[in-house]
Scaffold this motif. Sequence first.
Motif, PDB file in Angstrom:
ATOM      1  N   ALA A 288     -48.377 -61.781  20.197  1.00 43.65           N
ATOM      2  CA  ALA A 288     -49.221 -62.969  20.322  1.00 43.65           C
ATOM      3  C   ALA A 288     -49.894 -63.241  18.985  1.00 43.65           C
ATOM      4  N   MET A 289     -49.984 -64.526  18.638  1.00 44.75           N
ATOM      5  CA  MET A 289     -50.674 -64.950  17.424  1.00 44.75           C
ATOM      6  C   MET A 289     -51.961 -65.637  17.863  1.00 44.75           C
ATOM      7  N   LYS A 290     -53.053 -64.874  17.909  1.00 43.41           N
ATOM      8  CA  LYS A 290     -54.296 -65.347  18.498  1.00 43.41           C
ATOM      9  C   LYS A 290     -55.232 -66.042  17.508  1.00 43.41           C
TER      10      LYS A 290
ATOM     11  N   GLY B 165     -51.434 -69.428  21.345  1.00 41.47           N
ATOM     12  CA  GLY B 165     -51.836 -68.029  21.374  1.00 41.47           C
ATOM     13  C   GLY B 165     -51.241 -67.243  22.524  1.00 41.47           C
ATOM     14  N   ARG B 166     -50.208 -67.785  23.148  1.00 43.40           N
ATOM     15  CA  ARG B 166     -49.638 -67.130  24.324  1.00 43.40           C
ATOM     16  C   ARG B 166     -48.862 -65.871  23.952  1.00 43.40           C
ATOM     17  N   PHE B 167     -48.547 -65.069  24.960  1.00 45.85           N
ATOM     18  CA  PHE B 167     -47.781 -63.852  24.742  1.00 45.85           C
ATOM     19  C   PHE B 167     -46.286 -64.153  24.741  1.00 45.85           C
ATOM     20  N   VAL B 168     -45.596 -63.522  23.834  1.00 46.92           N
ATOM     21  CA  VAL B 168     -44.140 -63.537  23.789  1.00 46.92           C
ATOM     22  C   VAL B 168     -43.678 -62.148  24.196  1.00 46.92           C
ATOM     23  N   ARG B 169     -42.970 -62.078  25.314  1.00 48.74           N
ATOM     24  CA  ARG B 169     -42.549 -60.781  25.836  1.00 48.74           C
ATOM     25  C   ARG B 169     -41.108 -60.474  25.427  1.00 48.74           C
TER      26      ARG B 169
END
Length: 259
Positions: A145-147, A179-183
């Motif tokens: 994630a890029m927060k 900013g979401r998660f990449v799984r």
Amino acid sequence: MTLLDKDGVRLTVEGAVATVTLANPDKRNAQSPALWRALTEAGRVLPGDVRVVVLRGEGKSFSAGLDRQAFTPEGFDGEPSFLDMARGPEAELDAIIAEYQEAFTWWRRSDVITIAAVQGHAIGAGFQLALACDLRVCAEDVQFAMKETSLGLVPDLTGTHPLVGLVGYARALEICATGRFVRADEAERTGLANLVVPGEQLDGAVSDLTAALLAAPRDAVIETKALLTGAVSRTYEEQRAAERAAQGRRLRDLAGLSD
């Protein structure tokens, strides 16, 4: 052989393989200016005969990103707080950020291939550190994630260039802006991950990849890496010329005619 062990960074070398370990699992390998300086030092003391550098994080997370203490008024002991830095001269702030970026730049130097072994969280600065490497082998529980944008900042530790190169502008923008998660499944599908394996197989997969990289002659690997890293900035004809020049060097070397 251990060459460095300080500020949450450990560098060990065994033959042609170096391992850089983020070694503060109790804080999920959160990053600080001291850690960045230690990473920069690891690059400087790397022996010249090292061919592959593996970057890993101890514990359940690769790196949860920047230690939030950076944003408190007191900051880190002996360090200017980020708030104080912002109040200083613009040129001084630029120089400080440039120093921090050095921890993320040497991973793509031409004489080594770098592999990030990523498990659990790789957030913000952690995501950018994984992106700093040439290759990424990920466990199935990985969460990128890029927060920074969500915090009112931007990703400034050299992560934007490789991210766009790997997944394209539109997806990179969406990942950073939300900013979401990449799984793991998306990371593998989009090219963020070269390989995804069960967590218990991560070390073995990295070892197998390292062995495969070491099987080819070093100079051929160096020339090939230089060709590929420069391809984006060259025209088609310029790349053709670069290929001819590189192959000429390799043939002369194999014929025993190199300088």
